[in-house]
Design an enzyme around this catalytic site. Structure first.
Site, PDB file in Angstrom:
ATOM      1  N   GLU A  49       0.705  -1.104  -0.011  1.00  0.00           N
ATOM      2  CA  GLU A  49      -0.102   0.083  -0.066  1.00  0.00           C
ATOM      3  C   GLU A  49       0.820   1.110  -0.140  1.00  0.00           C
ATOM      4  OE1 GLU A  49      -4.089   1.592  -0.124  1.00  0.00           O
ATOM      5  OE2 GLU A  49      -3.129  -0.440  -0.437  1.00  0.00           O
ATOM      6  N   ASP A  60      -3.646  11.369   8.089  1.00  0.00           N
ATOM      7  CA  ASP A  60      -2.530  10.677   8.577  1.00  0.00           C
ATOM      8  C   ASP A  60      -2.026  11.558   9.992  1.00  0.00           C
ATOM      9  OD1 ASP A  60      -1.799   8.567   7.045  1.00  0.00           O
ATOM     10  OD2 ASP A  60      -1.709  10.040   5.313  1.00  0.00           O
TER      11      ASP A  60
END
Length: 268
Positions: A49, A60
């Site tokens: 990924e 994030d």
């Protein structure tokens, strides 16, 4: 798309779950980024990924935000990322490769052009992190047109309607969130998500891979015990990169060892 199906069949026959590492392309430099991919695959990664650096990665936490900044400081662009992806695919023709994107990068040259480029680079899947299901039609339509699996996030509080839509429109795998919030090992994954896994299976969704806060083999085992098909780990891997920037050989060795340890935990 078919690479995911083949992978899950192979893992099932070996009575294993999947372990999928996440890193940012070009972090900390394009050259070292390719060696990092080698280290992850040597360690036993079942799929990759990967993200293309983005200036405002909302999903994030600080660890992966810093990875984006390091890549930017090495002048990494989307065009360069696709060049890296071409090299990765040439070296590893069988491993599933997924991209984790933000919508602005997909929009930049047009949605259709982005997915066409993914097809030309032989990418298997794309997850657009900041596009909710309700706005996903143009993305998933372009993805399917070009043979790219559209990946959808299943949050821990997903209601039945969303689960049905994920099952209907998702391909490849389903990204099952351990918890709400942003990525990072600072906050652990929460309790196993058996109820969601069971519902996704009932609706014939693509196999769920659980991510967010996965940093130890014990958590991989818990993830598989809840019925998920595997685990995704990002921040714990990027942390190893961050802590060894001045000693790349140690970095690569530690990455291989970490992935190997996590992969060992997938034996059912």
């Amino acid at each position: 798309m078919e690479r995911y199906e083949q992978l899950f069949k192979q893992l099932e026959s070996r009575k294993q779950g999947a372990f999928v590492p996440f890193v940012t392309l070009g972090d900390p430099t394009p050259e070292l980024s390719l060696k990092i991919i080698d280290a992850l695959i040597t360690g036993g990664a079942d799929a990759l990924e990967l993200s293309i650096p983005f200036s405002d990665p909302l999903a994030d936490g600080p660890t992966i935000q810093n990875a984006n900044l390091r890549a930017f400081s090495s002048n990494v662009t989307p065009t360069l990322c696709f060049e890296l992806l071409t090299k990765i695919r040439a070296k590893y023709p069988d491993i599933p490769i997924g991209l984790l994107m933000y919508a602005n990068l997909v929009f930049h040259h047009g949605i259709d052009e982005f997915y066409r480029r993914c097809k030309d680079t032989d990418i298997d899947s794309v997850l657009v992190a900041d596009v909710p299901m309700s706005e996903s039609r143009p993305f998933r339509t372009a993805a399917m047109k070009h043979g790219i699996a559209p990946i959808f996030i299943c949050p821990p509080d997903a209601e039945d309607e969303l689960l049905r839509e994920i099952a209907s429109y998702g391909r490849g795998y389903t990204y099952l969130l351990s918890r709400a919030g942003v990525t990072g090992i600072e906050r652990r994954g929460e309790k196993p998500l058996n109820h969601l896994v069971n519902k996704l299976r009932e609706y014939h969704a693509a196999p769920p891979l659980q991510g967010f806060g996965i940093s130890e083999p014990k958590q991989v085992k818990e993830t598989l015990a809840s019925g998920a098909a595997g685990a995704i780990s990002g921040s714990a891997i990027v942390k190893i990169i961050e802590e060894n920037l001045s000693q790349p050989e140690i970095m690569l060795k530690e990455l291989t060892e970490f992935v190997s340890k996590m992969k060992s935990a997938t034996q059912l």
